[in-house]
Design a protein around this motif. Structure first.
Motif, PDB file in Angstrom:
ATOM      1  N   VAL A 198       0.848  -1.477   0.263  1.00 64.42           N
ATOM      2  CA  VAL A 198      -0.111  -0.044  -0.082  1.00 64.42           C
ATOM      3  C   VAL A 198       1.013   1.307   0.268  1.00 64.42           C
ATOM      4  CG1 VAL A 198      -1.906  -1.113   1.124  1.00 64.42           C
ATOM      5  CG2 VAL A 198      -0.490   0.237   2.632  1.00 64.42           C
ATOM      6  N   GLN A 199       0.111   2.399   0.033  1.00 66.42           N
ATOM      7  CA  GLN A 199       0.882   3.489  -0.080  1.00 66.42           C
ATOM      8  C   GLN A 199       0.689   4.506   1.041  1.00 66.42           C
ATOM      9  OE1 GLN A 199       0.440   6.500  -3.705  1.00 66.42           O
ATOM     10  NE2 GLN A 199       0.980   7.988  -2.784  1.00 66.42           N
ATOM     11  N   VAL A 200       1.113   4.266   1.931  1.00 68.43           N
ATOM     12  CA  VAL A 200       0.893   5.109   2.924  1.00 68.43           C
ATOM     13  C   VAL A 200       0.368   5.939   3.225  1.00 68.43           C
ATOM     14  CG1 VAL A 200       2.249   5.873   5.868  1.00 68.43           C
ATOM     15  CG2 VAL A 200       3.036   3.153   4.711  1.00 68.43           C
ATOM     16  N   SER A 201       1.154   7.035   2.201  1.00 66.47           N
ATOM     17  CA  SER A 201       0.373   8.520   2.875  1.00 66.47           C
ATOM     18  C   SER A 201      -1.011   8.400   2.062  1.00 66.47           C
ATOM     19  CB  SER A 201       1.546   9.643   1.790  1.00 66.47           C
ATOM     20  OG  SER A 201       1.789   9.186   0.195  1.00 66.47           O
ATOM     21  N   ALA A 202      -1.582   7.215   1.197  1.00 68.06           N
ATOM     22  CA  ALA A 202      -2.673   7.270   0.548  1.00 68.06           C
ATOM     23  C   ALA A 202      -4.242   6.804   1.557  1.00 68.06           C
ATOM     24  CB  ALA A 202      -2.315   6.470  -0.528  1.00 68.06           C
ATOM     25  N   LEU A 203      -3.644   5.998   2.798  1.00 70.42           N
ATOM     26  CA  LEU A 203      -4.166   5.748   3.490  1.00 70.42           C
ATOM     27  C   LEU A 203      -5.417   6.746   3.995  1.00 70.42           C
ATOM     28  CD1 LEU A 203      -2.235   2.829   4.734  1.00 70.42           C
ATOM     29  CD2 LEU A 203      -4.077   2.496   3.173  1.00 70.42           C
ATOM     30  N   ALA A 204      -6.501   5.957   4.149  1.00 69.58           N
ATOM     31  CA  ALA A 204      -7.194   7.325   5.335  1.00 69.58           C
ATOM     32  C   ALA A 204      -7.156   7.534   6.918  1.00 69.58           C
ATOM     33  CB  ALA A 204      -8.705   6.513   5.234  1.00 69.58           C
ATOM     34  N   GLY A 205      -6.913   9.075   6.754  1.00 72.44           N
ATOM     35  CA  GLY A 205      -6.637   8.990   8.570  1.00 72.44           C
ATOM     36  C   GLY A 205      -4.862   9.578   8.258  1.00 72.44           C
ATOM     37  N   TYR A 206      -4.476   9.635   7.195  1.00 80.80           N
ATOM     38  CA  TYR A 206      -2.993   9.819   7.746  1.00 80.80           C
ATOM     39  C   TYR A 206      -2.660  11.473   7.828  1.00 80.80           C
ATOM     40  CZ  TYR A 206       2.148  10.991   5.569  1.00 80.80           C
ATOM     41  OH  TYR A 206       3.309  11.200   5.493  1.00 80.80           O
TER      42      TYR A 206
END
Length: 423
Positions: A201-209
């Protein structure tokens, strides 16, 4: 569809060159200029290819060995390694082989080996995938496998190696409701309260980042603060605090936390993470051994061999050889002794290392208790959600291993102990 992965593959081979040729940790090699020139997708692909090839290096080299009369120059060898990993794990033969030949041909020092590259990889295409499935899980090097087998038994070390080879999921520490975060990011809530996400996954694209609702932290690494149980208003110091996950956990509790670390670069990352999570801490760039003051609690995540993190960092046993262990163990003992001086009467000290070696965990606490008989380990404090009581060790610490939770993706190897000073 054409496979346009040549830039990522060349970069991945470059990363292998730094790790295997220069003994540079992959995390450092990722900062190389040729990596920064790539777009996000190619950079992520190069990192993944390098990581998984290093994880599978024993298999990769065994597959290629029958097709090589002698090892080629390292630059060519690494191109072949990247390609062999891809070909044996479902990569499209045409694109993989063509890119490998192109990469070797692009270097004047190696262009004469284009034919060799093509010939070897054509044989890998024919026989590699079938042979790959027959090979054993890659084993740890002898310098590490021997002491771990002595500590845990060879059968358990084999289980640890299987978890290492499977890789690691992504764990998040929620600032608030873990169940809600798990739903928002499509993850699962672990028994200890971390949120686990499978797959890339792209960490910065996750909900709540952007909102700072969570931070990346292995489930095992989140347990020291869960065991510390910081309280609002307490004065707590986190020694060796970068990259900051534990500092953030303490700050989220409402405690007054001071984070100390020697690296300004790593501390900048702590500042950025605190800002994103809208948390505050007093950060000090300096030597933990020079800190002074009296605190309700001290957290010491001491410098160590990091042998508990190999499922995330498969390059570690390839770069290190164990020669630094003695120096690290002595430093840990000194830091522990200093940490005791920072405790108020009645204060508590959490010592932890992301190491699988008892010399960096159990033995350190045994020695500390002998030198400071007034201190006591608190076994009850270790019994937090998700912790199996059988993980509690004889001297009163908590031993975590990668093969715990093996079916759920494992956990980092860690040692944690909580000690109390008399009131």
């Amino acid at each position: 569809m054409a496979d346009n992965g040549v830039a990522a593959r060349r970069a991945a081979a470059g990363l292998l060159g730094q790790v295997l040729g220069e003994q540079v940790m992959l995390s450092e090699a990722l900062g190389a200029s040729y990596m920064q020139k790539l777009d996000y997708e190619d950079r992520a692909r190069a990192q993944r290819l390098a990581t998984e090839t290093l994880r599978s290096l024993e298999r990769v080299d065994r597959i290629m060995k029958p097709f090589l009369r002698k090892p080629p120059p390292l630059a060519v060898h690494n191109v072949l390694r990247i390609a062999t990993y891809e070909l044996c794990t479902g990569g499209a033969a045409h694109g993989v082989v063509n890119d490998a030949v192109s990469s070797v041909g692009a270097n004047k020092r190696t262009e004469k080996m284009k034919g060799l590259t093509n010939a070897v990889l054509r044989k890998v295409v024919d026989k590699g995938p079938e042979e790959w499935a027959k090979l054993r899980v890659p084993r740890l090097p002898k310098w590490l496998r021997a002491p771990l087998s002595l500590a845990y038994g060879s059968e358990n070390v084999g289980a640890i190696e299987r978890v290492h080879f499977a890789g690691a999921p992504l764990d998040l520490t929620p600032k608030g409701d873990g169940a809600a975060l798990a739903d928002a990011v499509g993850g699962t809530l672990t028994a200890t309260g971390s949120v686990r996400i499978e797959g890339a996954v792209q960490v910065s694209a996750l909900a709540g980042y952007a909102a700072g609702d969570w931070w990346v932290q292995d489930a095992a690494a989140a347990l020291p603060v869960a065991i510390l149980k910081p309280k609002s208003g307490e004065k707590i110091i986190d020694l060796c605090c970068a990259p900051g996950g534990k500092t953030m956990q303490i700050a989220a509790s409402g405690a007054e936390v001071t984070g100390v670390d020697t690296s300004d670069r790593r501390m900048q990352r702590v500042r950025e993470n605190l800002e994103r999570a809208k948390l505050s801490a007093d950060l000090v760039v300096g030597d933990a051994m020079e800190t002074r003051g009296q605190y309700d609690a001290v957290l010491l995540d001491a410098p160590c061999s990091a042998t508990g993190t190999i499922r995330r960092h498969p390059d570690l046993p390839l770069v290190k050889d164990g020669s630094e262990f003695g120096e690290l163990i002595e430093l840990q003992a000194q830091m522990l002794a200093h940490a005791v001086t920072l405790l108020k009467p009645g204060g508590r000290l959490v010592f932890c290392t992301c190491s699988l070696l008892p010399d960096e965990g159990e033995c350190q606490i045994e020695d500390l208790l002998e030198a400071h008989p007034e201190l006591e380990t608190d076994r009850e404090a270790l019994k937090v959600d998700g912790v199996d009581p059988v993980w509690i060790t004889q001297e009163g610490g908590l031993r975590l291993r990668p093969d715990y939770w093996a079916e759920q993706g494992g956990m980092d190897g860690f040692y944690i102990a909580l000690l109390r000073k008399p009131a």
